[in-house]
Write a protein that holds these residues in place. Sequence first.
Motif: not given
Length: 149
Positions: A23-24, A35-39, A43-48
Amino acid sequence: MSIPFSNTHYRIPQGFGNLLEGLTREILREQPDNIPAFAAAYFENLLEKREKTSFDPAEWGAKLEDRFYNNHAFKDQEQTEKCEQEMAKSSGREETPVTAFEESAEEEREKEEFAALKIQSAFRGHVAREEVKKMKSDKGDQEKEEDNE
């Protein structure tokens, strides 16, 4: 991490550091305003990806760390081969669709490497020219001293 004046220690879960490191890295590359929206999107992309390929980067990172520190996680060859196959599947362009975000990240990385190479070569050239100037001035000073004697 420890708390002052306490004998308790909190342990970071395995793989968590790897997730935060990824993430960093992406935050530093993209420089988002929110940054919170990007994070959350990251993480949504990682879950997919994990749901599509059944490959968990946190688990893989934990195994890599374990292998580096005590070499226990990779003693089971069957499990290692399965993880490596999943890595190959997730990195292969034909089998998994590549998002524009990933393509732009690769292009950006290539641009950064090229720019770094240019900067390094320019600096090395500068240092070499300064050394030549210094050698010439030292040689000129020696000749002047010889002429004076």
